[in-house]
Write an enzyme that holds these catalytic residues in place. Structure first.
Site, PDB file in Angstrom:
ATOM      1  N   GLU A 124       1.127  -0.952  -0.502  1.00 61.39           N
ATOM      2  CA  GLU A 124       0.182   0.361   0.061  1.00 61.39           C
ATOM      3  C   GLU A 124       1.118   0.952   0.161  1.00 61.39           C
ATOM      4  OE1 GLU A 124      -2.577  -0.151   3.550  1.00 61.39           O
ATOM      5  OE2 GLU A 124      -3.478  -2.317   2.543  1.00 61.39           O
ATOM      6  N   ASN A 165       1.890  -5.428  -2.880  1.00 58.97           N
ATOM      7  CA  ASN A 165       0.619  -5.731  -2.486  1.00 58.97           C
ATOM      8  C   ASN A 165       0.034  -4.497  -2.321  1.00 58.97           C
ATOM      9  OD1 ASN A 165      -0.957  -7.820  -1.747  1.00 58.97           O
ATOM     10  ND2 ASN A 165      -0.924  -7.113   0.241  1.00 58.97           N
ATOM     11  N   HIS A 201     -10.041  -6.470  -1.892  1.00 57.72           N
ATOM     12  CA  HIS A 201     -11.333  -7.407  -1.121  1.00 57.72           C
ATOM     13  C   HIS A 201     -12.047  -6.356  -1.336  1.00 57.72           C
ATOM     14  CE1 HIS A 201      -8.814  -8.113   2.809  1.00 57.72           C
ATOM     15  NE2 HIS A 201      -7.671  -6.875   1.844  1.00 57.72           N
ATOM     16  N   GLU A 231      -5.662 -11.505  -1.237  1.00 59.49           N
ATOM     17  CA  GLU A 231      -6.577 -10.815   0.054  1.00 59.49           C
ATOM     18  C   GLU A 231      -8.063 -11.087  -0.430  1.00 59.49           C
ATOM     19  OE1 GLU A 231      -5.563  -7.577   2.816  1.00 59.49           O
ATOM     20  OE2 GLU A 231      -2.817  -8.315   1.919  1.00 59.49           O
ATOM     21  N   ASP A 233     -12.088 -10.996  -0.137  1.00 60.56           N
ATOM     22  CA  ASP A 233     -13.229 -10.782   0.358  1.00 60.56           C
ATOM     23  C   ASP A 233     -13.974 -10.214  -0.360  1.00 60.56           C
ATOM     24  OD1 ASP A 233     -12.250  -8.708   2.230  1.00 60.56           O
ATOM     25  OD2 ASP A 233     -11.868  -9.795   3.480  1.00 60.56           O
TER      26      ASP A 233
HETATM   27  O1  LIG Z   1      -6.034  -4.168  16.813  1.00 57.79           O
HETATM   28  C1  LIG Z   1      -5.436  -4.843  15.486  1.00 57.79           C
HETATM   29  C2  LIG Z   1      -5.998  -5.061  14.934  1.00 57.79           C
HETATM   30  O2  LIG Z   1      -6.834  -3.821  14.600  1.00 57.79           O
HETATM   31  C3  LIG Z   1      -5.425  -5.287  13.523  1.00 57.79           C
HETATM   32  O3  LIG Z   1      -6.680  -5.839  12.643  1.00 57.79           O
HETATM   33  C4  LIG Z   1      -5.829  -6.383  11.289  1.00 57.79           C
HETATM   34  C5  LIG Z   1      -5.134  -5.351  10.070  1.00 57.79           C
HETATM   35  O4  LIG Z   1      -5.250  -5.784   9.445  1.00 57.79           O
HETATM   36  C6  LIG Z   1      -5.676  -7.005   8.717  1.00 57.79           C
HETATM   37  O5  LIG Z   1      -5.318  -7.025   7.642  1.00 57.79           O
HETATM   38  C7  LIG Z   1      -4.864  -6.426   6.658  1.00 57.79           C
HETATM   39  C8  LIG Z   1      -5.925  -6.033   5.778  1.00 57.79           C
HETATM   40  O6  LIG Z   1      -5.887  -5.158   4.320  1.00 57.79           O
HETATM   41  C9  LIG Z   1      -4.603  -5.090   3.412  1.00 57.79           C
HETATM   42  O7  LIG Z   1      -4.790  -3.300   4.293  1.00 57.79           O
HETATM   43  C10 LIG Z   1      -3.717  -5.393   3.966  1.00 57.79           C
HETATM   44  O8  LIG Z   1      -2.571  -5.547   3.854  1.00 57.79           O
HETATM   45  C11 LIG Z   1      -3.724  -6.700   5.098  1.00 57.79           C
HETATM   46  O9  LIG Z   1      -2.368  -6.671   6.350  1.00 57.79           O
HETATM   47  C12 LIG Z   1      -5.541  -7.858   9.316  1.00 57.79           C
HETATM   48  O10 LIG Z   1      -6.600  -8.910   8.578  1.00 57.79           O
HETATM   49  C13 LIG Z   1      -6.363  -7.687  10.730  1.00 57.79           C
HETATM   50  O11 LIG Z   1      -6.670  -8.390  11.661  1.00 57.79           O
HETATM   51  O12 LIG Z   1      -4.936  -7.421  14.685  1.00 57.79           O
HETATM   52  C14 LIG Z   1      -4.019  -7.025  14.743  1.00 57.79           C
HETATM   53  C15 LIG Z   1      -4.799  -6.654  16.105  1.00 57.79           C
HETATM   54  O13 LIG Z   1      -4.038  -6.167  17.900  1.00 57.79           O
END
Ligand SMILES: O[C@@H]1[C@@H](O)[C@H](O[C@@H]2CO[C@@H](O[C@@H]3CO[C@@H](O)[C@H](O)[C@H]3O)[C@H](O)[C@H]2O)OC[C@H]1O
Length: 379
Positions: A124, A165, A201, A231, A233
């Site tokens: 990003e 990415n 996403h 990623e 979803d």
């Molecule tokens: O409180 C935090 C919690 O907010 C954190 O959440 C993660 C945030 O990142 C997520 O992955 C990203 C989703 O979209 C893209 O932008 C990125 O490339 C990804 O890395 C992840 O799924 C969440 O779990 O998790 C840790 C907690 O301490």
């Protein structure tokens, strides 16, 4: 680790690994041939304070993938988010921040050397209009932080495939053009970049069409890189409705079909596999139901079957209503009835005419053998 083998995989996170039903589902290699750590390899987890490295969480996920025989996408080295404050607000000068970044990358990539099929080196780096996002790396070092990061990762693990990415780069537009410019920039500097990851996403009904995704992927491929869906979803307003689910199935099929159609699209990763552990509801209020398995870790058959059909590899028994996470019978029924088969791979993802959602699949034009144990061998 050989490149060019396609996979279908899922992200995961450490707290979920205490859930046996969940782990059984994730470990079912008929569904998942690859794992990405959702948080365990990010900077705030790995190097929370300067020079102190903590690999416990990352190692747990690597061990699980190794035990299961699953490939690993390693995520992520340089990102403005989940970056500890000591880096974000450190007030370092150019040379110091370069040294900090290189030290972080070298330490982490060396620790996982030989274990990561892919590394998301940079995540990003762009604004929506395709310009560089302001972050501590760009603001201090300038765009050169990107080629420096890639060159550093390549030196630490020459075999890992190195990825840029991002999200909202899945169809043509300013941000996709910006990502293509990053590929060119890294190559101009003489550094190695192997691939671009499309986070994907998506939102139900707003997912780019298969042809829009295919032509966009091909624009990257023409620059000399492979691509992956990293990623995936597809979120909707909750509670979901029957019409939303029907559209979601089409959106999943369009996305997976696009990857299938592009020979240099090496795989698809969903951002966890069950709504029970999806990140969506915590970030997008009122949204969720984004994944192919529901909150009870039951397959959503409309979506699961749409994925299988798009992948072109519905094994016998794959449309069972049984839950693969809990039912050994479902796993058994997914095995082919023939004892073995071999031949030339007609198309990406197909081995001897029988493809699989997970496990090993071979590159187009290669030769493969497949037996009852799920795994094909690419020769
Ligand atoms: O409180 C935090 C919690 O907010 C954190 O959440 C993660 C945030 O990142 C997520 O992955 C990203 C989703 O979209 C893209 O932008 C990125 O490339 C990804 O890395 C992840 O799924 C969440 O779990 O998790 C840790 C907690 O301490």
């Amino acid at each position: 680790m050989a490149a060019g083998k396609a996979y279908f995989g899922s992200a995961t996170d450490n707290p979920e690994l205490a859930d046996t039903v969940y782990v059984n589902g994730l470990s079912n290699t008929a569904d998942f041939g690859q794992i990405t750590p959702g948080n365990a390899m990010k900077w705030d987890t790995i190097e929370p304070s300067r020079g102190t490295f903590s690999y416990t969480n990352g190692d747990a996920i690597v061990s699980l993938a190794q035990k299961n025989g699953q490939k690993l996408r390693c995520h992520t080295l340089v990102w403005y988010s989940q970056l500890p404050n000591w880096v974000k607000s450190g007030g370092f000068d150019n040379a110091t921040l370069i040294s900090i970044m290189k030290n972080h990358i070298t330490n982490e990539v060396t620790h996982y050397k030989g274990k990561c099929l892919h590394w998301d080196v940079a995540n990003e780096a762009l604004n929506e209009d395709g310009t560089y996002r302001s972050n501590v790396f760009y603001d201090t070092i300038g765009p050169a932080y990107l080629p420096i990061a890639f060159a550093t990762a390549a030196a630490a693990d020459p075999e890992a495939r190195l990825y840029y990415n991002d999200y909202n780069i899945e169809s043509a537009g300013s941000k996709s053009t910006g990502a293509q410019n990053i590929v060119k920039l890294i190559k101009q500097y003489g550094a190695k970049i192997d691939g671009v990851g499309f986070q994907s996403h998506f939102i139900v009904g707003s997912t780019p069409s298969e042809s829009a995704q295919t032509s966009n992927m091909n624009a990257f491929v023409s620059l000399g890189v492979e691509v992956a869906i990293t990623e995936l979803d597809i979120r909707t307003t909750t509670p979901s409705t029957a019409s939303a689910i029907a559209q979601q199935a089409k959106d999943y099929a369009a996305t997976i079909g696009a990857c299938k159609a592009v020979s240099k699209c090496v795989g698809v990763t969903i951002w966890d596999y069950t709504d029970k552990y999806s990140w969506i509801p915590s970030v997008f209020s009122g949204q969720g139901a984004a994944l192919p398995w529901d909150e009870n870790i039951q397959k959503k058959l409309d979506i699961y079957n749409a994925i299988l059909n798009a992948w072109g590899s519905a094994p016998s028994g794959a449309t069972t209503t049984a839950n693969v996470a809990t039912s050994a019978a479902a796993t058994t029924s997914a095995k082919p009835t023939t004892t073995s088969t071999s031949g030339t791979v007609a198309k990406w993802g197909q081995c001897g005419g029988i493809g699989w959602l997970g496990g090993t699949v071979c590159e187009s034009g290669s030769t493969c053998t497949k037996s009852n144990d799920y795994y094909s061998q690419c020769i």
